[in-house]
Write an enzyme that holds these catalytic residues in place. Structure first.
Site, PDB file in Angstrom:
ATOM      1  CE1 TYR A 112       3.406 -13.245  -6.605  1.00 31.80           C
ATOM      2  CE2 TYR A 112       5.032 -11.870  -5.499  1.00 31.80           C
ATOM      3  CZ  TYR A 112       3.721 -12.248  -5.700  1.00 31.80           C
ATOM      4  OH  TYR A 112       2.730 -11.625  -4.993  1.00 31.80           O
ATOM      5  CD  GLU A 168       5.238  -6.346  -0.154  1.00 35.68           C
ATOM      6  OE1 GLU A 168       4.680  -5.738  -1.092  1.00 35.68           O
ATOM      7  OE2 GLU A 168       5.231  -7.594  -0.056  1.00 35.68           O
ATOM      8  CG  ASN A 219      -1.943  -1.183   1.061  1.00 31.82           C
ATOM      9  OD1 ASN A 219      -2.493  -1.399  -0.018  1.00 31.82           O
ATOM     10  ND2 ASN A 219      -2.139  -1.940   2.127  1.00 31.82           N
ATOM     11  CE  LYS A 255       5.933 -18.343   2.319  1.00 30.86           C
ATOM     12  NZ  LYS A 255       7.244 -17.744   2.071  1.00 30.86           N
TER      13      LYS A 255
END
Ligand code: BES
Ligand code: ZN
Length: 582
Positions: A372, A283, A259, A539
């Protein structure tokens, strides 16, 4: 502009240019928030919004006149289309309420969240429409401001660059105002409300957490300034002003979520050994690859995640060295191989494509490590083919040319062709990478001595010596590489010698519990159960439930634990585990 198959927005319709978002109240009992949003558009005329399970109370213009609207019937993947006409002054206000099944909200009681209630959003992939009516496509970006009225004992955080202020109201509530001057896509609209405190770690970075965690979290993430410096050297000035991290309750379904200005992370990263920083590097890297240069629809998800995984590796290499970065990539490869085996077994090999073209399914449903790992290996291959110096210059111009925009795979390929030449695309066999199912045989190797040390022992199923000075990621890789299923005796030996079920590092503990559940080692069922009851990261949950359910005895256990613990999980985690147990 192409049509985004996951949004009702039609190219050419008026699009959002600015948002002013007001959350008037949060009702924790009813699991509903009451909000108003004022949108400014780039034109007038009929337009479509996305909504999912929202109650639309009113649509009006900025003078208070009602605007007629149509809310179409619910569609399982896309939700309900909201259609109205934007008036000549190009402003529209929508008043709405969310409903308890909102896929993008998790409401937590005080008991569950550790003393005070907690509610937060998870917009990616197509869930923002369940907490704000919007043009929920990553092809549209806009700046926004937000104000949240929260119970006075709580904080209301927004993923935005500036905290404008907090005002205590007469009625026991407080209003927090935020401003985001940089344009972002709807899936990045995010807030969290809870008992939260912060600690500064530099003049542009702080860590937020619930009070009992804050010291440990600030310590765990103290290297953020080093990561930011590395990121800026590689990819250009940090584009969003601040970079803060919020440690979520353990029900948070992801390792991290980028975010803007406020990465959300699972508390499992706070392990005391600095190992959680890899997720932060990832991130943070999204600030350039994802939040600044964004996939224009979810078929291009790899443009976000593949590039970011590559960028994460480069940041880790600068700060912790190449070995560390390679070890991360190797661990990702083992997750990728498991996902591919699943796709193959389910008869869905097309999900192994970088651009899967899955227009009729919820993107969250086909989430995997394909974008990924395959994506980052493709980017590494490009880098190795043209050489680092030339590639870094290319990356700089790629980011600069597309900043604050949204692009698709063809745009990237065309840009590579102009900047690096068509022969590069031919040499790497770009077509096979982008459109093929598996991984082409020219992928770059993933090698370091740290990997070799554990691989040898894993191959002969040998226990490491008591003096093996392995790092936690090495332990994890060793466990991943051991041939499965292991014998219960081998698992028991490992536990006796190294107490892996008790280790504070959640990644290692999880890998070990998965192996032990697969082995049907009943002595560790209590440890497996307590893990499943206290962690919410998809996960971890999916493979552990799957491993437990893979033996006859474990299967009943899995079903019982899930039906009991499910009330603590995020909606995305519930769906993911339900699919697995089916
Ligand atoms: N953007 C993702 C998380 C995400 C993806 C949420 C799709 C919802 C739908 C985030 O950047 C991410 O990739 N997180 C990883 C971190 C890891 C690769 C270091 C995760 O949570 O596992
Ligand atoms: Zn990511």
């Amino acid at each position: 502009m192409k049509k985004d198959p996951h949004s009702y927005y039609e190219p050419g319709q008026p699009k959002t240019e600015n948002l002013s978002w007001t959350i008037l109240s949060f009702d924790f009992e009813k699991k509903s928030l009451h909000g108003k949003a004022l949108y400014a558009f780039d034109g007038s005329g009929e337009t479509n919004f996305d909504t999912r399970e929202l109650e639309i109370i009113r649509v009006g213009d900025s003078e208070g006149e009602a605007i007629p609207f149509e809310l179409a019937e619910h569609h399982a993947v896309k939700g309900s289309r909201l259609t109205f006409t934007v008036p000549a002054n190009r402003e529209v206000e929508i008043e709405y309420r969310t409903t308890p099944p909102a896929s993008g909200l998790q409401w937590m009681s005080a008991e569950l969240a550790g003393g005070h209630p907690f509610v937060y959003t998870q917009g990616q992939t197509t869930n923002a429409r369940s907490y704000i009516p919007c043009q929920d496509t990553p092809s549209i970006k806009f700046p926004f401001e937000a104000s949240l009225t929260v119970p006075a004992e709580l904080r209301g955080l927004v993923a935005a660059a500036e905290h404008v202020g907090r005002v205590e109201n007469q009625d026991g509530s407080a209003t927090e105002s935020w401003n985001m001057p940089y344009p972002i896509a709807s899936y990045l609209l995010a807030f969290a409300v809870g008992d939260l405190v912060s600690e500064d770690i530099s003049d542009r970075s702080r860590v937020w957490a619930q009070p009992p965690m804050i010291q440990a979290a600030a310590q765990e993430f103290k290297d953020i300034p080093l990561l930011m410096e590395a990121g800026e050297k590689l990819f250009g000035p940090y584009p969003f002003g601040r970079y803060d991290v919020l440690v979520m309750p353990s029900a948070f379904p992801y390792g991290g979520m980028e975010n803007p200005c406020l990465t959300f992370v699972t508390p499992a990263l706070v392990a005391g050994d600095g190992s959680g920083i890899g997720v932060i590097a990832h991130e943070l890297a999204h600030s350039w690859t994802g939040n600044l240069v964004t996939n224009s629809d979810w078929d291009g998800f790899w443009l976000n995640e593949g590039w970011t995984t590559w960028a994460e590796g480069r940041i880790l290499e600068v700060v912790y060295g190449k070995d560390h970065a390679m070890l991360h990539q190797k661990l990702l490869e083992s997750e990728f191989l498991i996902d591919c085996a699943h796709f193959a077994a389910e008869g869905n090999p097309h999900y192994m494509k970088l651009t899967p073209g899955a227009h009729d399914v919820d993107p969250d449903e086909i989430f995997s490590r394909v974008p990924y790992f395959k994506g980052s290996q493709f980017v590494r291959l490009l880098e190795e083919t043209v050489g680092r110096e030339r590639f870094d210059a290319f990356v700089g111009s790629y980011i600069d040319a597309h900043k604050y925009q949204s692009i698709d795979t063809d745009t990237l390929l065309a840009f590579i062709e102009t900047e690096l030449g068509k022969e590069v695309l031919d040499t790497v066999r770009a077509h096979d990478w982008v459109h093929g199912h598996g991984i082409p045989d020219n992928q770059p190797p993933i090698e370091t001595a740290l990997i070799d040390q554990v691989r040898e022992l894993a191959q002969v199923t040998e226990l490491p010596g008591e003096d093996a000075a392995w790092s936690n990621p090495q332990w994890q890789l060793y466990l991943e590489l051991l041939p499965r299923p292991l014998s219960p005796e081998f698992v028991a030996d490992l536990e006796r010698r190294f107490s892996l079920s008790q280790i504070p590092n959640v990644e290692v503990k999880w890998s070990f519990l998965v192996a032990s559940a697969q082995a049907g080692h009943v002595d560790l069922y209590p440890a497996v159960e307590s893990f499943l009851r206290t962690q919410g990261r998809i996960k971890y949950l999916k493979p552990l439930y799957e491993a437990l359910a893979s033996t006859e005895q474990g299967s009943e256990h899995a079903t019982r634990i899930f039906s009991d613990a499910k009330g603590n999980y995020h909606p995305a985690a519930i769906s993911a585990v339900e699919r697995t147990l089916k």
